[in-house]
Each structure stands twice: as C-alpha cells, then as structure tokens.
Design a protein around this motif. Structure first.
Motif, PDB file in Angstrom:
ATOM      1  N   PRO A   1      27.760  26.226  37.123  1.00  0.00           N
ATOM      2  CA  PRO A   1      27.624  27.280  36.114  1.00  0.00           C
ATOM      3  C   PRO A   1      28.343  26.982  34.812  1.00  0.00           C
ATOM      4  CG  PRO A   1      29.143  27.976  37.805  1.00  0.00           C
ATOM      5  CD  PRO A   1      28.523  26.683  38.278  1.00  0.00           C
ATOM      6  N   THR A   2      29.366  26.155  34.832  1.00  0.00           N
ATOM      7  CA  THR A   2      30.109  25.885  33.601  1.00  0.00           C
ATOM      8  C   THR A   2      29.344  24.984  32.641  1.00  0.00           C
ATOM      9  OG1 THR A   2      31.262  24.071  34.702  1.00  0.00           O
ATOM     10  CG2 THR A   2      32.367  26.217  34.671  1.00  0.00           C
TER      11      THR A   2
ATOM     12  N   VAL B   1      26.583  25.655  31.247  1.00  0.00           N
ATOM     13  CA  VAL B   1      26.068  26.526  30.195  1.00  0.00           C
ATOM     14  C   VAL B   1      27.153  26.792  29.156  1.00  0.00           C
ATOM     15  CG1 VAL B   1      25.171  28.839  29.704  1.00  0.00           C
ATOM     16  CG2 VAL B   1      24.320  27.550  31.648  1.00  0.00           C
TER      17      VAL B   1
ATOM     18  N   SER C   1      21.180  38.683  29.842  1.00  0.00           N
ATOM     19  CA  SER C   1      22.406  38.720  30.628  1.00  0.00           C
ATOM     20  C   SER C   1      22.591  40.131  31.172  1.00  0.00           C
ATOM     21  CB  SER C   1      23.589  38.333  29.743  1.00  0.00           C
ATOM     22  OG  SER C   1      24.790  38.475  30.456  1.00  0.00           O
TER      23      SER C   1
ATOM     24  N   CYS D   1      27.536  33.369  34.030  1.00  0.00           N
ATOM     25  CA  CYS D   1      27.817  32.267  33.110  1.00  0.00           C
ATOM     26  C   CYS D   1      28.404  32.767  31.800  1.00  0.00           C
ATOM     27  CB  CYS D   1      26.551  31.475  32.822  1.00  0.00           C
ATOM     28  SG  CYS D   1      25.957  30.604  34.250  1.00  0.00           S
TER      29      CYS D   1
ATOM     30  N   SER E   1      32.027  31.670  30.483  1.00  0.00           N
ATOM     31  CA  SER E   1      32.086  30.772  29.329  1.00  0.00           C
ATOM     32  C   SER E   1      32.191  31.481  27.981  1.00  0.00           C
ATOM     33  CB  SER E   1      30.837  29.890  29.304  1.00  0.00           C
ATOM     34  OG  SER E   1      29.690  30.672  29.003  1.00  0.00           O
TER      35      SER E   1
END
Length: 114
Positions: free
Chosen positions: A15-16, A18, A47, A67, A71
């Motif tokens: 997921p990181t 993104v 989202s 995400c 982030s």
C-alpha cells in the motif's frame, strides 16, 4: 508515473507504493461477476471507507482510503473491471475473458490520454 495492480489482492502487501510523491495515477484491474451488466467497465475510485461483513474483503474504495490515510496522497485512481467466467487459479485467461482484453486495454489507453 502510473501504478497498475492486477487484482486488488496484489495491492495488499504494497500500500505504501501509492504514497510515493511521483505516483500520479493508479489503476486497479480486477474481475467481476455477472451482477454488473457491462462485460468491461472503468469507474473512478473515491477514497471512502466501506464496511464489509467479511473480514478478508476490501473494496477498491476502502483500500484507496487506507492508502490515503497512510500516505496523505490521493492520486487519480480507477478500477477497471472485466467480467470473469471461471475463478480458478491459473496462468491462462478463459477464451471469454481473453476476448475482452483489447477493450480493457483501450479503456486504459483512453484514460491515460485524457
């Protein structure tokens, strides 16, 4: 740069990705059942955390929300969905699904050109 994930499950362990500052677009590619009338469809993913009765299930919207939370980034994201016919593990597409590949690729190319 563009990230393409084939199957939402392939994204769970990364997921990181993104969150990288140079990622501007994300495309999830997954299969759907016959309850969606179009054999191939592309939708924008917002989202939005969505509750599920299953502990192992995340929608593209929920995954994108996770995400964004991790982030702080919100790249343009779409879900390209192709109707599936046989859901068995393998390396070869069914003839029905293979026939839809040109349409699916065309939608991605149009989205990138927009």
């Amino acid at each position: 740069p563009l990230l393409i994930f084939f199957g939402i499950a392939t994204f769970y362990s990364r997921p990181t990705l993104v969150g990288r500052k140079n990622v501007l677009r994300v495309c999830f590619v997954d299969a759907h059942l016959s309850d969606i009338p179009e054999p191939v469809q592309m939708i924008r993913v917002k989202s939005e955390f969505q509750r599920s009765p299953f502990t192992h299930h995340l929608t593209a919207q929920s995954l994108f929300s996770v995400c964004e939370t991790l982030s702080g980034k919100k790249p343009e994201t779409v879900l390209l969905s192709v109707r599936g016919h046989r859901f068995q593990f393998g390396r070869v597409l069914s003839p029905e699904r293979g026939a839809r590949v040109p349409q699916a690729v065309g939608l991605i190319i149009s989205w990138l050109a927009a």
